[in-house]
Design a protein around this motif. Structure first.
Motif, PDB file in Angstrom:
ATOM      1  N   LYS A  55      15.649  57.851  24.728  1.00  0.00           N
ATOM      2  CA  LYS A  55      16.789  57.287  24.000  1.00  0.00           C
ATOM      3  C   LYS A  55      18.104  57.962  24.371  1.00  0.00           C
ATOM      4  O   LYS A  55      19.176  57.341  24.310  1.00  0.00           O
ATOM      5  CB  LYS A  55      16.542  57.418  22.491  1.00  0.00           C
ATOM      6  N   ILE A  56      18.042  59.193  24.787  1.00  0.00           N
ATOM      7  CA  ILE A  56      19.241  59.984  25.071  1.00  0.00           C
ATOM      8  C   ILE A  56      20.054  59.404  26.230  1.00  0.00           C
ATOM      9  O   ILE A  56      21.249  59.647  26.356  1.00  0.00           O
ATOM     10  CB  ILE A  56      18.851  61.456  25.350  1.00  0.00           C
ATOM     11  N   TYR A  57      19.407  58.585  27.083  1.00  0.00           N
ATOM     12  CA  TYR A  57      20.107  57.988  28.217  1.00  0.00           C
ATOM     13  C   TYR A  57      20.848  56.697  27.845  1.00  0.00           C
ATOM     14  O   TYR A  57      21.616  56.175  28.653  1.00  0.00           O
ATOM     15  CB  TYR A  57      19.120  57.680  29.342  1.00  0.00           C
ATOM     16  N   GLU A  58      20.615  56.168  26.642  1.00  0.00           N
ATOM     17  CA  GLU A  58      21.195  54.876  26.262  1.00  0.00           C
ATOM     18  C   GLU A  58      22.731  54.849  26.314  1.00  0.00           C
ATOM     19  O   GLU A  58      23.311  53.881  26.805  1.00  0.00           O
ATOM     20  CB  GLU A  58      20.679  54.454  24.889  1.00  0.00           C
ATOM     21  N   PRO A  59      23.412  55.884  25.821  1.00  0.00           N
ATOM     22  CA  PRO A  59      24.890  55.865  25.931  1.00  0.00           C
ATOM     23  C   PRO A  59      25.378  55.794  27.378  1.00  0.00           C
ATOM     24  O   PRO A  59      26.409  55.170  27.667  1.00  0.00           O
ATOM     25  CB  PRO A  59      25.315  57.171  25.263  1.00  0.00           C
TER      26      PRO A  59
ATOM     27  N   LYS B 278      24.720  50.806  34.111  1.00  0.00           N
ATOM     28  CA  LYS B 278      23.767  51.135  35.167  1.00  0.00           C
ATOM     29  C   LYS B 278      22.356  51.226  34.580  1.00  0.00           C
ATOM     30  O   LYS B 278      22.189  51.591  33.411  1.00  0.00           O
ATOM     31  CB  LYS B 278      24.116  52.471  35.830  1.00  0.00           C
ATOM     32  N   PRO B 279      21.337  50.922  35.375  1.00  0.00           N
ATOM     33  CA  PRO B 279      19.952  51.080  34.915  1.00  0.00           C
ATOM     34  C   PRO B 279      19.523  52.548  34.925  1.00  0.00           C
ATOM     35  O   PRO B 279      19.802  53.270  35.884  1.00  0.00           O
ATOM     36  CB  PRO B 279      19.136  50.292  35.948  1.00  0.00           C
ATOM     37  N   PHE B 280      18.862  52.971  33.862  1.00  0.00           N
ATOM     38  CA  PHE B 280      18.248  54.297  33.782  1.00  0.00           C
ATOM     39  C   PHE B 280      16.769  54.091  33.449  1.00  0.00           C
ATOM     40  O   PHE B 280      16.442  53.627  32.353  1.00  0.00           O
ATOM     41  CB  PHE B 280      18.925  55.143  32.702  1.00  0.00           C
ATOM     42  N   VAL B 281      15.905  54.423  34.391  1.00  0.00           N
ATOM     43  CA  VAL B 281      14.470  54.167  34.218  1.00  0.00           C
ATOM     44  C   VAL B 281      13.712  55.488  34.237  1.00  0.00           C
ATOM     45  O   VAL B 281      13.824  56.273  35.177  1.00  0.00           O
ATOM     46  CB  VAL B 281      13.935  53.223  35.317  1.00  0.00           C
ATOM     47  N   VAL B 282      12.957  55.720  33.169  1.00  0.00           N
ATOM     48  CA  VAL B 282      12.121  56.922  33.070  1.00  0.00           C
ATOM     49  C   VAL B 282      10.776  56.593  33.699  1.00  0.00           C
ATOM     50  O   VAL B 282      10.127  55.603  33.324  1.00  0.00           O
ATOM     51  CB  VAL B 282      11.926  57.346  31.602  1.00  0.00           C
TER      52      VAL B 282
ATOM     53  N   VAL C 109      18.132  51.271  29.290  1.00  0.00           N
ATOM     54  CA  VAL C 109      17.133  52.308  29.552  1.00  0.00           C
ATOM     55  C   VAL C 109      15.751  51.667  29.441  1.00  0.00           C
ATOM     56  O   VAL C 109      15.465  50.942  28.483  1.00  0.00           O
ATOM     57  CB  VAL C 109      17.257  53.460  28.536  1.00  0.00           C
ATOM     58  N   LYS C 110      14.915  51.917  30.403  1.00  0.00           N
ATOM     59  CA  LYS C 110      13.539  51.434  30.373  1.00  0.00           C
ATOM     60  C   LYS C 110      12.599  52.616  30.564  1.00  0.00           C
ATOM     61  O   LYS C 110      12.706  53.349  31.547  1.00  0.00           O
ATOM     62  CB  LYS C 110      13.312  50.407  31.487  1.00  0.00           C
ATOM     63  N   ASN C 111      11.711  52.814  29.625  1.00  0.00           N
ATOM     64  CA  ASN C 111      10.742  53.906  29.712  1.00  0.00           C
ATOM     65  C   ASN C 111       9.422  53.380  30.243  1.00  0.00           C
ATOM     66  O   ASN C 111       8.690  52.678  29.543  1.00  0.00           O
ATOM     67  CB  ASN C 111      10.546  54.548  28.330  1.00  0.00           C
ATOM     68  N   LEU C 112       9.109  53.700  31.495  1.00  0.00           N
ATOM     69  CA  LEU C 112       7.842  53.313  32.106  1.00  0.00           C
ATOM     70  C   LEU C 112       6.882  54.495  32.198  1.00  0.00           C
ATOM     71  O   LEU C 112       5.905  54.441  32.930  1.00  0.00           O
ATOM     72  CB  LEU C 112       8.100  52.720  33.494  1.00  0.00           C
ATOM     73  N   TYR C 113       7.174  55.531  31.439  1.00  0.00           N
ATOM     74  CA  TYR C 113       6.320  56.737  31.418  1.00  0.00           C
ATOM     75  C   TYR C 113       5.941  57.027  29.969  1.00  0.00           C
ATOM     76  O   TYR C 113       6.034  58.157  29.501  1.00  0.00           O
ATOM     77  CB  TYR C 113       7.091  57.892  32.044  1.00  0.00           C
ATOM     78  N   THR C 114       5.516  55.995  29.271  1.00  0.00           N
ATOM     79  CA  THR C 114       5.255  56.102  27.835  1.00  0.00           C
ATOM     80  C   THR C 114       4.059  56.991  27.500  1.00  0.00           C
ATOM     81  O   THR C 114       3.914  57.425  26.365  1.00  0.00           O
ATOM     82  CB  THR C 114       5.025  54.711  27.221  1.00  0.00           C
ATOM     83  N   SER C 115       3.213  57.272  28.492  1.00  0.00           N
ATOM     84  CA  SER C 115       2.072  58.160  28.238  1.00  0.00           C
ATOM     85  C   SER C 115       2.522  59.591  27.956  1.00  0.00           C
ATOM     86  O   SER C 115       1.795  60.357  27.325  1.00  0.00           O
ATOM     87  CB  SER C 115       1.117  58.148  29.434  1.00  0.00           C
TER      88      SER C 115
END
Length: 345
Positions: free
Chosen positions: A190-194, A201-205, A231-237
């Motif tokens: 969530k910290i990357y949302e701002p 720009k896209p921020f992908v974890v 922001v898209k979190n693709l490392y939810t594990s």
């Protein structure tokens, strides 16, 4: 969409050149291991960022450690990565050859036993890193407080990643970011949302397996195509939206934000951590361990960590600059972009 379909979509891209920054060195190594670049067209350019803590630690900090190592009844404790990074004159390895008292540890907590066993020795721990290692320093400080240890102090050069990403968005032309996986475990997604909202720009974890990285690159390309930046979190594990709140809380108990000097970049406001006033008795003079500097002549580390060039585009790469005789810090560390590119050349 299957992995094969993702590969096909990415391979077929023929638009403008897209620059995607993988911020941390572990992602750089994973990209080589999985052969990601062989799958991508030339128009999708993966570039490295300033996510190697050793690479951005100022030479004045190394000088301070060298000074302590040569001081009577003092011993420097450090991670192995720091040993070969040169200060203005010597590296820790060279200082040790000159008689400096230096030991490298695998965990900061090992320093507690040394301090208790040898009360006559003043130990200085080289507390370098990002939010990933900061919780360990918080635990170390907690134990030092609890056990009343006074012959162990920290020389602190801890950086925080979000102000650095903001700096990159302001100063450099980067289309999207693969956010640092290990750091994100602590600080969350969530910290990357701002940043995504402000800079569009896209921020992908992402994780560290090849398929994870490919999926994340595809996500960035999709966002750029639709102009829907998030922001898209693709490392939810491993990464939660709020991060590891307990670990982050421990950091904030002992540390507070401050401006920090990044070797090869300069001062980035609010991008460092320092001890809070009530814990300054455990500080080894961190405020004195920073000074403006220029990189050695011929060193392109600034351009590498800002994503302007690939390491192999530096004229000194593999010639004047090798891991055994490094011109700049990016060639020394196992997380440094130049060192990783050299290993995989």
């Amino acid at each position: 969409m299957t992995l094969e379909q993702v590969k096909k979509e990415l391979k077929g891209y023929k638009g403008r050149t897209i620059k995607i920054m993988e911020v941390c060195g572990t992602h750089t190594a994973s990209i080589f291991k999985a052969g990601i670049r062989s799958i991508l067209p030339a128009e999708i350019r993966l570039i490295s960022g300033p996510g190697c803590p050793v690479c951005v630690t100022p030479s004045a900090y190394i000088d301070k450690l060298v000074e302590y190592s040569l001081k009577e009844n003092h011993q420097v404790l450090t991670f192995g990565d720091m040993m070969k990074v040169r200060g203005s004159e010597y590296s820790l390895t060279q200082a040790k050859a000159l008689g400096g008292q230096i030991s490298y540890l695998y965990s900061p907590l090992q320093s507690l036993a040394l301090a208790k066993q040898n009360p006559q020795t003043n130990y200085i721990f080289a507390a370098v890193g990002f939010e990933t290692t900061a919780p360990l320093y918080a635990i170390l400080l907690e134990e030092m407080e609890k056990e009343g240890i006074r012959n162990l102090k920290l020389l602190i050069a801890v950086k925080t990643i979000v102000p650095a990403l903001s700096y990159l968005c302001e100063k450099e032309e980067i289309d999207g970011f693969l956010c640092p996986g290990h750091v994100s475990v602590i600080i969350g997604s969530k910290i990357y949302e701002p940043l995504a909202k402000k800079y569009q720009k896209p921020f992908v974890v992402t994780g560290f397996e090849g398929e994870h990285i490919l999926a994340s690159i595809y996500e960035i390309m999709t966002q750029l195509s639709t102009e829907e930046y998030r922001v898209k979190n693709l490392y939810t594990s491993a990464v939660k939206e709020e991060g590891n709140e307990k670990a982050f809380g421990a950091i904030m108990k002992y540390f507070e934000p401050c401006d920090a000097y990044w070797r090869g970049i300069g001062t980035i406001p609010g991008s460092g951590l320092r001890l809070r006033e009530e814990f300054l008795k455990y500080d080894a003079g961190s405020e004195e361990a920073f000074a403006e500097e220029t990189l050695p002549k011929g060193c392109s580390c600034t351009d590498v960590i800002l994503g302007r060039i690939q390491p192999i585009e530096c004229p000194a790469f593999g010639k004047r600059c090798t891991p055994m005789d490094a011109l700049g810090p990016c060639m020394v560390s196992s997380e440094g972009a130049c060192g990783i590119w050299y290993k995989n050349r």
